[in-house]
Design a protein around this motif. Structure first.
Motif, PDB file in Angstrom:
ATOM      1  N   LEU A 218       0.833  -1.202   0.000  1.00 51.03           N
ATOM      2  CA  LEU A 218       0.000   0.000   0.000  1.00 51.03           C
ATOM      3  C   LEU A 218       0.872   1.258   0.000  1.00 51.03           C
ATOM      4  N   LYS A 219       1.948   1.257   0.797  1.00 44.22           N
ATOM      5  CA  LYS A 219       2.876   2.400   0.832  1.00 44.22           C
ATOM      6  C   LYS A 219       3.481   2.661  -0.536  1.00 44.22           C
ATOM      7  N   THR A 220       3.931   1.599  -1.188  1.00 48.75           N
ATOM      8  CA  THR A 220       4.560   1.734  -2.506  1.00 48.75           C
ATOM      9  C   THR A 220       3.583   2.307  -3.522  1.00 48.75           C
ATOM     10  N   LEU A 221       2.365   1.794  -3.536  1.00 45.29           N
ATOM     11  CA  LEU A 221       1.360   2.294  -4.473  1.00 45.29           C
ATOM     12  C   LEU A 221       0.993   3.744  -4.187  1.00 45.29           C
ATOM     13  N   LEU A 222       0.922   4.123  -2.910  1.00 48.66           N
ATOM     14  CA  LEU A 222       0.624   5.517  -2.560  1.00 48.66           C
ATOM     15  C   LEU A 222       1.760   6.447  -2.972  1.00 48.66           C
ATOM     16  N   LYS A 223       3.001   6.007  -2.803  1.00 53.62           N
ATOM     17  CA  LYS A 223       4.143   6.840  -3.213  1.00 53.62           C
ATOM     18  C   LYS A 223       4.145   7.049  -4.716  1.00 53.62           C
ATOM     19  N   LYS A 224       3.764   6.019  -5.452  1.00 52.29           N
ATOM     20  CA  LYS A 224       3.776   6.082  -6.910  1.00 52.29           C
ATOM     21  C   LYS A 224       2.705   7.020  -7.438  1.00 52.29           C
ATOM     22  N   GLY A 225       1.478   6.920  -6.918  1.00 50.38           N
ATOM     23  CA  GLY A 225       0.379   7.689  -7.483  1.00 50.38           C
ATOM     24  C   GLY A 225      -0.223   8.734  -6.574  1.00 50.38           C
ATOM     25  N   GLY A 226      -0.009   8.639  -5.274  1.00 52.17           N
ATOM     26  CA  GLY A 226      -0.584   9.609  -4.342  1.00 52.17           C
ATOM     27  C   GLY A 226      -1.994   9.290  -3.907  1.00 52.17           C
ATOM     28  N   ARG A 227      -2.778   8.665  -4.780  1.00 53.20           N
ATOM     29  CA  ARG A 227      -4.151   8.293  -4.455  1.00 53.20           C
ATOM     30  C   ARG A 227      -4.322   6.810  -4.740  1.00 53.20           C
ATOM     31  N   LEU A 228      -5.210   6.186  -3.965  1.00 55.80           N
ATOM     32  CA  LEU A 228      -5.399   4.750  -4.084  1.00 55.80           C
ATOM     33  C   LEU A 228      -6.820   4.407  -3.669  1.00 55.80           C
ATOM     34  N   GLU A 229      -7.498   3.591  -4.459  1.00 51.36           N
ATOM     35  CA  GLU A 229      -8.841   3.145  -4.106  1.00 51.36           C
ATOM     36  C   GLU A 229      -8.742   1.796  -3.405  1.00 51.36           C
ATOM     37  N   VAL A 230      -9.444   1.686  -2.282  1.00 49.20           N
ATOM     38  CA  VAL A 230      -9.452   0.443  -1.518  1.00 49.20           C
ATOM     39  C   VAL A 230     -10.897   0.072  -1.172  1.00 49.20           C
TER      40      VAL A 230
ATOM     41  N   ALA B 180     -16.516   2.498  16.742  1.00 49.32           N
ATOM     42  CA  ALA B 180     -17.441   1.598  17.435  1.00 49.32           C
ATOM     43  C   ALA B 180     -16.875   0.992  18.717  1.00 49.32           C
ATOM     44  N   ILE B 181     -15.668   1.378  19.124  1.00 48.22           N
ATOM     45  CA  ILE B 181     -15.061   0.790  20.326  1.00 48.22           C
ATOM     46  C   ILE B 181     -14.654   1.932  21.265  1.00 48.22           C
ATOM     47  N   PRO B 182     -15.500   2.286  22.223  1.00 51.74           N
ATOM     48  CA  PRO B 182     -15.288   3.483  23.038  1.00 51.74           C
ATOM     49  C   PRO B 182     -13.953   3.558  23.779  1.00 51.74           C
ATOM     50  N   ALA B 183     -13.508   2.489  24.394  1.00 46.71           N
ATOM     51  CA  ALA B 183     -12.326   2.569  25.257  1.00 46.71           C
ATOM     52  C   ALA B 183     -11.015   2.333  24.513  1.00 46.71           C
ATOM     53  N   ALA B 184     -11.076   1.934  23.277  1.00 43.67           N
ATOM     54  CA  ALA B 184      -9.853   1.546  22.556  1.00 43.67           C
ATOM     55  C   ALA B 184      -9.215   2.750  21.872  1.00 43.67           C
ATOM     56  N   ARG B 185      -7.973   2.978  22.239  1.00 43.32           N
ATOM     57  CA  ARG B 185      -7.165   4.024  21.605  1.00 43.32           C
ATOM     58  C   ARG B 185      -5.749   3.489  21.464  1.00 43.32           C
ATOM     59  N   GLU B 186      -5.080   3.904  20.415  1.00 43.46           N
ATOM     60  CA  GLU B 186      -3.681   3.535  20.236  1.00 43.46           C
ATOM     61  C   GLU B 186      -2.920   4.737  19.718  1.00 43.46           C
ATOM     62  N   THR B 187      -1.720   4.942  20.244  1.00 46.37           N
ATOM     63  CA  THR B 187      -0.857   6.009  19.777  1.00 46.37           C
ATOM     64  C   THR B 187       0.085   5.438  18.724  1.00 46.37           C
ATOM     65  N   LEU B 188       0.117   6.090  17.563  1.00 49.16           N
ATOM     66  CA  LEU B 188       0.965   5.656  16.461  1.00 49.16           C
ATOM     67  C   LEU B 188       1.931   6.769  16.083  1.00 49.16           C
ATOM     68  N   PRO B 189       3.187   6.433  15.777  1.00 49.59           N
ATOM     69  CA  PRO B 189       4.116   7.447  15.290  1.00 49.59           C
ATOM     70  C   PRO B 189       3.597   8.046  13.979  1.00 49.59           C
ATOM     71  N   PRO B 190       3.939   9.289  13.690  1.00 52.88           N
ATOM     72  CA  PRO B 190       3.391   9.940  12.487  1.00 52.88           C
ATOM     73  C   PRO B 190       3.739   9.218  11.188  1.00 52.88           C
ATOM     74  N   ASP B 191       4.849   8.490  11.148  1.00 49.89           N
ATOM     75  CA  ASP B 191       5.206   7.793   9.909  1.00 49.89           C
ATOM     76  C   ASP B 191       4.341   6.555   9.648  1.00 49.89           C
ATOM     77  N   ARG B 192       3.505   6.164  10.609  1.00 47.99           N
ATOM     78  CA  ARG B 192       2.602   5.027  10.406  1.00 47.99           C
ATOM     79  C   ARG B 192       1.195   5.469  10.016  1.00 47.99           C
ATOM     80  N   VAL B 193       0.982   6.770   9.875  1.00 47.87           N
ATOM     81  CA  VAL B 193      -0.259   7.298   9.302  1.00 47.87           C
ATOM     82  C   VAL B 193       0.071   7.610   7.843  1.00 47.87           C
ATOM     83  N   LEU B 194      -0.457   6.794   6.926  1.00 40.63           N
ATOM     84  CA  LEU B 194       0.001   6.804   5.542  1.00 40.63           C
ATOM     85  C   LEU B 194      -0.822   7.660   4.599  1.00 40.63           C
ATOM     86  N   ALA B 195      -2.122   7.731   4.814  1.00 44.43           N
ATOM     87  CA  ALA B 195      -3.002   8.463   3.900  1.00 44.43           C
ATOM     88  C   ALA B 195      -4.311   8.734   4.613  1.00 44.43           C
ATOM     89  N   VAL B 196      -5.077   9.674   4.071  1.00 46.78           N
ATOM     90  CA  VAL B 196      -6.387   9.987   4.638  1.00 46.78           C
ATOM     91  C   VAL B 196      -7.468   9.602   3.645  1.00 46.78           C
TER      92      VAL B 196
END
Length: 163
Positions: free
Chosen positions: A43-55, A114-130
Motif C-alpha cells: 500500500l505504501k509503494t502504491l501511494l508513493k507512486k500515485g498519491g491516491r489509491l482506491e481500496v 465503534a469501540i469506546p475505550a480503545a485508543r492507540e498512539t501511532l508514530p506519524p510515519d505510520r499514518v500513511l493516507a487519509v
C-alpha cells in the motif's frame, strides 16, 4: 506489545484495540477493484507512486460512515488532520482509524468509532493516507466526532451492536 485474551478467545492488545483479525470487530483494507489483501508495504509503494489509491474496506467498525464493502479513495499527499479517517500501518497491515488528537512528538492518538475505550498512539510515519471524501471522514464533522469521541463512540458501538 503484550496480548491478552478477550472473552471470545480472540487476542486483544493491552491498549484495548482489537486486532484487525479478531473475531469481535474483523476489518481489512483490500485493493480495489479485485479485493486483494496486501501487506502495508505494498500500500505504501502504491501511494508513493500515485498519491491516491482506491481500496475496499471490510468490517463495520467505522459505520455509519464506512460500511462493509464500501470503496474509498485514499489521499497520500494531504497532511492528516484531527478527525480524519486515515490509513494506518498496524502490525504490518493497513487499518482505517479515526485520528483523535496529536500526542507527544507528533504521534497520533487513533481509535475506532465503534469501540469506546480503545485508543492507540501511532508514530506519524505510520499514518500513511487519509480518506479523501465522504461524510464523517474528516472536515468539520470529523473534528466534531473526534472532540465528542467518548460519547460518539458509545453511539457508534450501539449501531454496531444492532448490525
Amino acid at each position: 506489545m503484550c496480548a491478552r485474551q478477550e472473552g471470545d478467545g480472540a487476542p486483544a492488545r493491552e491498549d484495548g484495540l482489537p486486532s484487525p483479525w479478531g473475531q469481535a470487530y474483523p476489518r481489512a483494507v483490500l485493493l480495489a477493484p479485485d479485493g486483494f489483501l496486501v501487506p502495508c508495504g505494498t500500500l505504501k509503494t502504491l501511494l508513493k507512486k500515485g498519491g491516491r489509491l482506491e481500496v475496499i474496506v471490510k468490517g463495520f467498525a467505522l459505520g455509519p460512515w464506512i460500511e462493509d464493502g464500501d470503496r474509498v479513495v485514499l489521499d497520500g499527499r494531504r497532511a492528516p488532520r484531527r478527525g480524519d479517517l486515515a490509513l494506518c500501518e498496524v502490525d504490518r497491515w493497513g487499518d482505517i482509524r479515526r485520528l483523535l488528537a496529536r500526542g507527544r512528538g507528533g504521534a497520533w492518538i487513533t481509535g475506532l468509532d465503534a469501540i469506546p475505550a480503545a485508543r492507540e498512539t501511532l508514530p506519524p510515519d505510520r499514518v500513511l493516507a487519509v480518506v479523501a471524501a465522504g461524510s464523517g471522514a474528516g472536515g468539520a464533522t470529523g473534528r466534531a466526532l473526534a472532540l465528542a469521541y467518548p460519547a460518539w463512540s458509545r453511539v457508534a458501538g450501539l449501531l454496531y451492536w444492532f448490525r
